[in-house]
Design an enzyme around this catalytic site. Structure first.
Site, mmCIF file in Angstrom:
data_model
loop_
_atom_site.group_PDB
_atom_site.id
_atom_site.type_symbol
_atom_site.label_atom_id
_atom_site.label_comp_id
_atom_site.label_asym_id
_atom_site.label_seq_id
_atom_site.Cartn_x
_atom_site.Cartn_y
_atom_site.Cartn_z
ATOM 1 N N HIS A 228 0.879 -1.180 0.000
ATOM 2 C CA HIS A 228 0.000 0.000 0.000
ATOM 3 C C HIS A 228 0.916 1.229 0.000
ATOM 4 O O HIS A 228 1.982 1.204 0.634
ATOM 5 C CB HIS A 228 -0.821 0.129 1.280
ATOM 6 C CG HIS A 228 -1.787 -0.963 1.584
ATOM 7 N ND1 HIS A 228 -1.438 -2.121 2.221
ATOM 8 C CD2 HIS A 228 -3.129 -1.042 1.405
ATOM 9 C CE1 HIS A 228 -2.501 -2.874 2.402
ATOM 10 N NE2 HIS A 228 -3.547 -2.249 1.920
ATOM 11 N N ASP B 191 2.168 2.031 3.371
ATOM 12 C CA ASP B 191 3.100 1.094 4.012
ATOM 13 C C ASP B 191 4.549 1.535 3.824
ATOM 14 O O ASP B 191 5.406 1.202 4.631
ATOM 15 C CB ASP B 191 3.044 -0.312 3.380
ATOM 16 C CG ASP B 191 1.676 -0.943 3.426
ATOM 17 O OD1 ASP B 191 0.918 -0.639 4.358
ATOM 18 O OD2 ASP B 191 1.372 -1.745 2.519
HETATM 19 C C1 XLS Z 1 -7.760 -6.503 4.648
HETATM 20 C C2 XLS Z 1 -7.322 -6.730 3.284
HETATM 21 C C3 XLS Z 1 -6.145 -5.896 2.846
HETATM 22 C C4 XLS Z 1 -6.030 -5.896 1.340
HETATM 23 C C5 XLS Z 1 -5.208 -4.813 0.779
HETATM 24 O O1 XLS Z 1 -8.498 -7.290 5.232
HETATM 25 O O2 XLS Z 1 -7.055 -8.095 3.125
HETATM 26 O O3 XLS Z 1 -4.978 -6.355 3.441
HETATM 27 O O4 XLS Z 1 -5.521 -7.109 0.888
HETATM 28 O O5 XLS Z 1 -5.714 -3.559 1.080
#
Ligand code: XLS
Ligand code: NI
Ligand code: NI
Length: 436
Positions: free
Chosen positions: A100, A103
């Site tokens: 992300h 991140d």
């Molecule tokens: C959250 C989601 C997230 C997505 C990416 O539950 O799994 O991690 O994969 O935003």
């Protein structure tokens, strides 16, 4: 080169099922060929940035438990994080990673600063990707952590939040494009509601459809060749999320004419939260031509939330791998380990061990599913169940020109009188188990 976060742990190697060394693959042999492709090409495993380098081990009752030398407060901390991340990607030898925007760099004080940080960090990523050979499976934007998104991003009642989300996604797709990402993911973390009493459903769904169309337009405008993926999840953090499950998102895409533009990223734990099995979500997405990628993890079946544990039950994954293989594979998607080690697993080696067990479980399931397919008996059983449909008269019922009247006449004329046949569920189950 600076100090290594993983100390002297070298590249993780395949040692085979008999190995008892915890830092070796026992089933995932990246270059082993299965049904014409290597295991690495089949699974396309990816390490995610957030659970491994973003989460510090806090939970709703307790503080961080992990000691990590990096942070996300400034670019210096973020660069340290990137060093550890690429060290881990290379140590595991996974071909892909995912991230992300939030991140990898601090947001700073404005969108402009955030965009600048992201541009700088992705330059650094590009160098590290070249040096290590690690590629980007997908990028995404975090449209759920910041308080501005507490009432949703695209579905927010405030148009300024909608605008902000558009701007953030634009930067994140541009960054993904720059790094030649194979896909771009949209997970609508807070696109849903806490209470219907303050929620205008028809308006919010329109906003979400419009938002997705804008994203599709932008993708084409910049010439991004990756696949756009929506990741369904039924709830958490909101009580109800609009991207509930595969069936819901499929209907939504069709409503907005986006079914040819967007595919699905299916997460094991989200399937479970929606009271489906993972294989149900995979099989349905495949049946609808929407299978894009997988977030590999598992939930604790007693917990009732998205625990994001590493997959470790190979037998349970066999049907999903079967549906993936019979769909022609998962590429350009992959198996993104959207999984995290437990809060007490505080050693750097635990991060590696989690991924090793996870990819080993997927590799075992891949081998089982491939053996099941190559043996042919299972597919023959499935085909036999529908064999009656091969007859011309049966086919004709599905074609234009068929009518209830004509069908009724044939039933009478031919004295059609169907006899019940066994569904042979136990036989199907036992055949699968032979290969598990
Ligand atoms: C959250 C989601 C997230 C997505 C990416 O539950 O799994 O991690 O994969 O935003
Ligand atoms: Ni996910
Ligand atoms: Ni999740």
């Amino acid at each position: 080169m600076g100090k290594r976060f993983f100390g002297d742990i070298g590249p993780i190697r395949y040692e085979g099922p008999k190995s008892d060394y915890p830092l070796a693959f026992r089933h995932y042999d990246p270059s082993r060929v299965v049904m014409g492709k290597t295991m690495a090409e089949h699974l396309r495993p990816a390490v995610c940035y957030w659970h491994n380098f973003g989460w510090m081990g806090s939970d709703m009752f307790g503080a961080s438990t992990f000691e990590r030398p990096w942070n996300n407060e400034d670019m210096e901390g973020a660069r340290l994080k990137a060093d550890a991340a690429f060290e881990m990607f290379a140590t595991l030898g996974f071909p892909f990673f995912t991230f992300h925007d939030k991140d990898v760099v601090p947001e700073g004080a404005s969108l402009a600063e955030f965009g600048g940080n992201l541009a700088e960090m992705t330059d650094r990523f590009a160098e590290k990707m070249l040096a290590t050979g690690v590629k980007l499976l997908w990028g995404t934007a975090n449209l759920f952590s910041h308080p501005r998104y507490m009432a949703g991003a695209a579905t927010n009642p405030d148009p300024d939040v909608f605008a902000y989300a558009c701007a953030q996604v634009k930067n994140a797709i541009d960054a993904t494009h720059k790094l030649h990402g194979a896909n771009y993911v949209l997970w609508g973390g807070r696109e849903g509601y806490e209470t219907l009493l303050n929620t205008d459903l028809s308006r919010e769904l329109e906003q979400l459809g419009r938002f997705l169309s804008l994203v599709v337009d932008h993708k084409h405008k910049i010439g991004f060749k990756g696949v756009l993926l929506v990741e369904p999840k039924p709830q958490e953090p909101t009580k109800h999320q609009y991207d509930f499950d595969v069936a819901t998102v499929a209907g939504f895409l069709r409503r907005f004419g986006l079914e040819k533009e967007v595919k699905l990223n299916i997460e094991v734990g989200h399937a479970v939260l929606a009271h489906h099995s993972f294989e149900h979500e995979v099989a349905l997405a495949a049946a609808l031509g929407l299978l894009g990628s997988v977030d590999a993890n598992r939930n604790d079946y007693q917990s009732g939330w998205d625990t994001d544990q590493f997959p470790n039950n190979a037998a349970e994954l066999v049907p999903a791998l079967y549906f993936i293989l019979t769909n022609g594979g998962i590429a350009p998607g992959g198996f993104n380990f959207d999984s995290k080690v437990r809060r007490q697993s505080i050693d750097p080696a635990d991060l590696l061990i989690g991924h090793i067990g996870g990819v080993d479980a997927c590799a075992q399931a891949l081998l089982s599913a491939a053996a099941l397919i190559e043996d042919g008996k299972f597919d023959a059983l499935r085909a036999e169940r529908y064999a009656g449909w091969n007859a011309p008269a049966a086919q004709a019922m599905l074609k234009p020109g068929a009518s209830l009247e004509a069908i009724a006449k044939r039933v009478v004329d031919d004295a059609i009188d169907p006899k019940p046949r066994s569904g042979r569920q136990e036989l199907f189950e036992n055949v699968v188990n032979r290969y598990t």
